[in-house]
Design a protein around this motif. Structure first.
Motif, PDB file in Angstrom:
ATOM      1  N   GLY A  28      95.939  92.661 -16.509  1.00  0.00           N
ATOM      2  CA  GLY A  28      95.388  92.640 -16.009  1.00  0.00           C
ATOM      3  C   GLY A  28      94.782  93.112 -14.552  1.00  0.00           C
ATOM      4  O   GLY A  28      93.140  92.723 -13.710  1.00  0.00           O
ATOM      5  N   TRP A  52      99.763  91.487 -23.919  1.00  0.00           N
ATOM      6  CA  TRP A  52      99.761  90.266 -24.982  1.00  0.00           C
ATOM      7  C   TRP A  52      98.270  90.924 -25.237  1.00  0.00           C
ATOM      8  O   TRP A  52      97.856  91.970 -25.460  1.00  0.00           O
ATOM      9  CB  TRP A  52      99.910  89.371 -24.970  1.00  0.00           C
ATOM     10  CG  TRP A  52      99.637  88.082 -23.573  1.00  0.00           C
ATOM     11  CD1 TRP A  52      98.550  87.767 -23.247  1.00  0.00           C
ATOM     12  CD2 TRP A  52     100.148  88.461 -22.316  1.00  0.00           C
ATOM     13  NE1 TRP A  52      98.028  87.417 -22.083  1.00  0.00           N
ATOM     14  CE2 TRP A  52      99.281  88.268 -21.258  1.00  0.00           C
ATOM     15  CE3 TRP A  52     100.962  89.611 -21.560  1.00  0.00           C
ATOM     16  CZ2 TRP A  52      99.726  87.426 -19.594  1.00  0.00           C
ATOM     17  CZ3 TRP A  52     101.376  89.521 -20.255  1.00  0.00           C
ATOM     18  CH2 TRP A  52     100.652  88.371 -19.567  1.00  0.00           C
ATOM     19  N   GLY A  53      96.952  89.620 -25.061  1.00  0.00           N
ATOM     20  CA  GLY A  53      95.912  90.124 -25.539  1.00  0.00           C
ATOM     21  C   GLY A  53      95.198  90.460 -24.483  1.00  0.00           C
ATOM     22  O   GLY A  53      93.480  90.065 -24.620  1.00  0.00           O
ATOM     23  N   THR A  54      95.141  90.850 -23.017  1.00  0.00           N
ATOM     24  CA  THR A  54      94.805  90.691 -22.549  1.00  0.00           C
ATOM     25  C   THR A  54      93.107  91.458 -21.870  1.00  0.00           C
ATOM     26  O   THR A  54      92.737  91.259 -21.639  1.00  0.00           O
ATOM     27  CB  THR A  54      95.364  91.319 -20.972  1.00  0.00           C
ATOM     28  OG1 THR A  54      96.248  92.573 -20.936  1.00  0.00           O
ATOM     29  CG2 THR A  54      96.518  90.079 -20.748  1.00  0.00           C
ATOM     30  N   ALA A  55      93.927  92.802 -22.794  1.00  0.00           N
ATOM     31  CA  ALA A  55      92.925  93.624 -22.795  1.00  0.00           C
ATOM     32  C   ALA A  55      91.157  93.255 -23.835  1.00  0.00           C
ATOM     33  O   ALA A  55      90.212  93.677 -23.171  1.00  0.00           O
ATOM     34  CB  ALA A  55      93.070  95.219 -24.067  1.00  0.00           C
ATOM     35  N   ALA A  56      91.495  92.329 -24.673  1.00  0.00           N
ATOM     36  CA  ALA A  56      90.789  91.780 -25.063  1.00  0.00           C
ATOM     37  C   ALA A  56      89.455  90.871 -24.387  1.00  0.00           C
ATOM     38  O   ALA A  56      88.266  90.407 -24.224  1.00  0.00           O
ATOM     39  CB  ALA A  56      90.531  91.047 -25.927  1.00  0.00           C
ATOM     40  N   THR A  57      89.809  90.518 -23.084  1.00  0.00           N
ATOM     41  CA  THR A  57      89.284  89.652 -22.427  1.00  0.00           C
ATOM     42  C   THR A  57      88.000  90.416 -20.843  1.00  0.00           C
ATOM     43  O   THR A  57      87.594  90.384 -20.310  1.00  0.00           O
ATOM     44  CB  THR A  57      90.097  88.474 -21.593  1.00  0.00           C
ATOM     45  OG1 THR A  57      90.339  89.323 -19.911  1.00  0.00           O
ATOM     46  CG2 THR A  57      90.768  87.940 -22.280  1.00  0.00           C
ATOM     47  N   MET A  58      87.805  91.834 -21.083  1.00  0.00           N
ATOM     48  CA  MET A  58      88.156  92.452 -20.363  1.00  0.00           C
ATOM     49  C   MET A  58      86.707  93.371 -20.735  1.00  0.00           C
ATOM     50  O   MET A  58      86.652  94.018 -21.899  1.00  0.00           O
ATOM     51  CB  MET A  58      88.491  93.609 -19.593  1.00  0.00           C
ATOM     52  CG  MET A  58      89.386  92.479 -18.656  1.00  0.00           C
ATOM     53  SD  MET A  58      90.697  92.998 -17.117  1.00  0.00           S
ATOM     54  CE  MET A  58      91.802  91.759 -17.221  1.00  0.00           C
ATOM     55  N   ASP A  59      85.590  94.427 -20.008  1.00  0.00           N
ATOM     56  CA  ASP A  59      84.329  94.753 -19.977  1.00  0.00           C
ATOM     57  C   ASP A  59      85.331  95.939 -20.482  1.00  0.00           C
ATOM     58  O   ASP A  59      86.151  96.650 -20.714  1.00  0.00           O
ATOM     59  CB  ASP A  59      83.787  94.709 -18.766  1.00  0.00           C
ATOM     60  CG  ASP A  59      82.741  93.786 -18.851  1.00  0.00           C
ATOM     61  OD1 ASP A  59      82.464  93.598 -19.174  1.00  0.00           O
ATOM     62  OD2 ASP A  59      82.474  93.652 -17.399  1.00  0.00           O
ATOM     63  N   TRP A  60      84.897  96.414 -21.943  1.00  0.00           N
ATOM     64  CA  TRP A  60      84.744  97.878 -22.377  1.00  0.00           C
ATOM     65  C   TRP A  60      84.759  98.873 -21.255  1.00  0.00           C
ATOM     66  O   TRP A  60      86.263  99.528 -21.479  1.00  0.00           O
ATOM     67  CB  TRP A  60      83.763  98.220 -23.588  1.00  0.00           C
ATOM     68  CG  TRP A  60      84.068  98.977 -24.741  1.00  0.00           C
ATOM     69  CD1 TRP A  60      84.606  98.402 -25.851  1.00  0.00           C
ATOM     70  CD2 TRP A  60      84.902 100.635 -24.624  1.00  0.00           C
ATOM     71  NE1 TRP A  60      85.397  99.340 -26.851  1.00  0.00           N
ATOM     72  CE2 TRP A  60      85.310 100.279 -26.382  1.00  0.00           C
ATOM     73  CE3 TRP A  60      84.377 101.192 -23.530  1.00  0.00           C
ATOM     74  CZ2 TRP A  60      84.775 101.913 -26.388  1.00  0.00           C
ATOM     75  CZ3 TRP A  60      84.591 103.078 -24.797  1.00  0.00           C
ATOM     76  CH2 TRP A  60      85.255 102.949 -25.750  1.00  0.00           C
ATOM     77  N   LEU A  62      85.440  99.162 -18.058  1.00  0.00           N
ATOM     78  CA  LEU A  62      86.947  98.359 -17.845  1.00  0.00           C
ATOM     79  C   LEU A  62      88.109  99.178 -18.190  1.00  0.00           C
ATOM     80  O   LEU A  62      88.711 100.159 -17.521  1.00  0.00           O
ATOM     81  CB  LEU A  62      86.669  97.559 -16.657  1.00  0.00           C
ATOM     82  CG  LEU A  62      87.717  97.141 -16.153  1.00  0.00           C
ATOM     83  CD1 LEU A  62      87.558  97.790 -15.154  1.00  0.00           C
ATOM     84  CD2 LEU A  62      88.281  95.609 -15.591  1.00  0.00           C
ATOM     85  N   ILE A  63      88.468  98.497 -19.400  1.00  0.00           N
ATOM     86  CA  ILE A  63      89.769  99.399 -19.896  1.00  0.00           C
ATOM     87  C   ILE A  63      89.417 100.674 -19.946  1.00  0.00           C
ATOM     88  O   ILE A  63      90.516 101.455 -19.994  1.00  0.00           O
ATOM     89  CB  ILE A  63      89.197  99.153 -21.733  1.00  0.00           C
ATOM     90  CG1 ILE A  63      89.983  97.305 -21.080  1.00  0.00           C
ATOM     91  CG2 ILE A  63      91.068  99.076 -22.052  1.00  0.00           C
ATOM     92  CD1 ILE A  63      90.496  96.502 -20.484  1.00  0.00           C
ATOM     93  N   LEU A  83      98.276  91.824 -29.149  1.00  0.00           N
ATOM     94  CA  LEU A  83      96.562  92.192 -30.000  1.00  0.00           C
ATOM     95  C   LEU A  83      96.254  92.617 -31.153  1.00  0.00           C
ATOM     96  O   LEU A  83      96.033  91.927 -32.016  1.00  0.00           O
ATOM     97  CB  LEU A  83      95.804  92.863 -28.671  1.00  0.00           C
ATOM     98  CG  LEU A  83      94.468  92.635 -28.842  1.00  0.00           C
ATOM     99  CD1 LEU A  83      93.537  91.590 -28.740  1.00  0.00           C
ATOM    100  CD2 LEU A  83      93.652  93.623 -28.147  1.00  0.00           C
TER     101      LEU A  83
ATOM    102  N   ALA C   3      86.041  94.759 -24.465  1.00  0.00           N
ATOM    103  CA  ALA C   3      86.724  95.693 -25.266  1.00  0.00           C
ATOM    104  C   ALA C   3      87.507  94.489 -26.431  1.00  0.00           C
ATOM    105  O   ALA C   3      87.779  93.270 -26.648  1.00  0.00           O
ATOM    106  CB  ALA C   3      88.064  96.013 -24.755  1.00  0.00           C
ATOM    107  N   LEU C 248      95.282  84.587 -26.944  1.00  0.00           N
ATOM    108  CA  LEU C 248      95.223  85.302 -27.507  1.00  0.00           C
ATOM    109  C   LEU C 248      96.611  85.508 -26.438  1.00  0.00           C
ATOM    110  O   LEU C 248      97.153  87.155 -25.604  1.00  0.00           O
ATOM    111  CB  LEU C 248      94.494  86.203 -26.141  1.00  0.00           C
ATOM    112  CG  LEU C 248      93.028  86.443 -27.167  1.00  0.00           C
ATOM    113  CD1 LEU C 248      91.457  86.892 -26.079  1.00  0.00           C
ATOM    114  CD2 LEU C 248      93.101  87.416 -28.114  1.00  0.00           C
TER     115      LEU C 248
END
Lengths: 256, 256, 256
Positions: A28, A52-60, A62-63, A83, C3, C248
């Motif tokens: 993250g 793991w699923g960290t990407a799904a908690t962040m702004d599009w 930013l990723i 994910l 995301a 997640l």
């Protein structure tokens, strides 16, 4: 040019892009931290896993910005296998691959560490990812220690061989972020030699060992040499790993 | 002006530049992190050690930029002793001192933690570094716990006295990054009082104790007072150490 | 937009600003790190605690700049309770509240973890902070494990109820930065179920459990659900906590 270059501790075979692989666990990081990492140790990272699923908690966006930075540095970014497992359980694998590409990920991890994925589905996911142009890394092992212990070495080896035959570029041996009581490690994080022997019997060129602890990285390098592929390295341990690989730290000095 | 300045928890004797010493372990920070560190805790750092051989894995201009930032903040940067040991083993000590100066390092660490350095060479290196204008810190102890345990307290004291007589500004007691099973610490990281008593018998003004763990920093402060010289402090623990020194954390509140 | 938004792992009830609370421990971050934190995980932080007396070691304008960034992100910044304890012991509570407001802090923590504060003073401090417009969080527990163990569950419950009656918005259960041998945790950091049962008997809506370890966060979520209020989360673990709350990460997948 590197500092103290005249010491000649690096060699042409020591290439983390085309030769040995180092997978760094990004759990993250923000953009300043990513920039710091790339400027200090970008040369030594082959893959950046968005844990793991960290990407799904962040702004599009930013990723998207993070994957762009990694790609520019020659590092293959990929989302954690957990994910994809969630997407598969939701019957959304197609949407997942599409989104991963739009976000700029170049790799895909296929795993069943958190859920049950039947063999046919696993085979299909590996093939689908390859056909979509992704670099494919599959992972062997269960994140729940009790379930993980139920896997015999022979079962792990069979899964590794199946994955490679089905198109995986590399197979990772699960150790999670903590590296204890899982896969080739006992509850103190030390290598269970019999487990490791079994896995390594057929060669280790396409195996990547998750090894979050320095003691694990050291043990693997001393046993297999500094070309060993290592994963789940914390972002602030990538430089240390590189010094272990080159004999620039006490633990391996004069031994690599 | 500091926040909450009216609480008067600092005093004129509490000066990490001219008085007590704090050595911070930089194991590969990027420029954003260095800037963050200096803006938050730069006043409390005397030395920035670029741990073991990490400097040799990084771009020349990055290391140069880092040493410049440290110097501007009144912090003496120096490369880890392991790197000089490698240069000595390669018969490249002269080139090492030259490169260190060009890179902007102001200090040199002379050690034999990873290799064998005979007494005469050690004496010569200390003198050579002093003559070249470096601040000299020598380190006593072996990074391999088995070898380290072979050193008696008397041998450590003799080496400390020799080093100081030969020109070292400070002598560091080795504890590595982890602070366990080495030097004055047992395998749980707790102080072995008899080892410490022996080392401290002749005074501690020019000794710096590596103390990476908070419990170790606390124990040293409670025993010797907050002027004790402490080393191998992680970058994100420098502020915590300063609060321990000032009685701004529960462990030392009302006791310093 | 986030995301992988189509996975729908978040829901309207999962709001770290108005619903469940997450308190992050800032033990001395610089501005780049704060910016990274807010851009990656700002949505998931309710409170930023400037740990113990750390704020008093830093430049006034740096603290002011940090509180401004947190406020802008909808995060309530507050100084550690230890600092107020020191001010109270110095008879400087009024100056403390004034300075805290000038520095941009929106919350106040009232505690007696490091010192002795009589009941009447505690009641008065809570009221004074409320009247001055601060969000008030009080903390129950002693930072010294021996003293902490002397508190019975009934005493903790009584103190919680008193604090809430006196105006605290939330009551924190002390666990320090390390989370071991204190409060509801045994010396290995595992939950002492009888302690927890007693505290939770009257409801947990206004209780915040310090839970620095992932195993503790997981255990609390699995027992109480993902709306549980959690505190002393390290800055680089906020994203991980959010993934645990949402299922997640392997530890809670399919269980929340």
């Amino acid at each position: 040019m590197k500092a103290f270059d005249f010491l000649n501790t690096a060699s042409a075979t020591q290439d983390n892009k085309n030769g040995r692989k180092t997978m760094m666990l990004d759990k993250g990081m923000g953009l300043h931290a990513v920039d710091d990492l790339i400027s200090t140790a970008g040369d030594y990272i082959s893959f950046a896993k968005f844990g793991w699923g960290t990407a799904a908690t962040m702004d599009w966006h930013l990723i998207e910005a993070k994957t762009a930075r990694y790609r520019k540095a020659g590092i293959i970014p990929y989302p954690g296998g957990t994910l994809l497992e969630i997407a598969v359980a939701n019957n959304q694998a197609d949407a997942f691959f599409e989104e991963a590409e739009l976000l700029g990920f170049q790799g895909i991890e296929v795993s069943d560490g958190s859920t049950t994925v039947d063999k046919e589905t696993r085979r299909h996911l590996i093939k689908q990812a390859r056909d979509a142009g992704f670099y494919v890394i599959s992972e062997v092992g269960k994140k729940n220690p009790e379930l993980d212990h139920e896997m015999s070495p022979a079962e792990r080896v069979a899964e590794i061989n199946d994955d490679l035959a089905n198109g995986s570029n590399y197979v990772i041996i699960e150790a999670r972020e903590a590296g204890k009581n899982i896969g080739i490690y006992d509850e103190n994080g030390q290598i269970a030699e019999d487990e490791l022997d079994a896995l390594a019997a057929n060669g280790i060129d396409q195996i990547m060992f998750e090894a979050p602890l320095k003691s694990q990285q050291t043990a693997l390098i001393l046993r297999f040499g500094n070309q060993i592929n290592v994963g789940n390295v914390a972002h602030d341990e990538v430089t240390s790993l590189e010094t272990l690989r080159r004999g620039l730290r006490a633990d391996t000095i004069g031994k690599v």
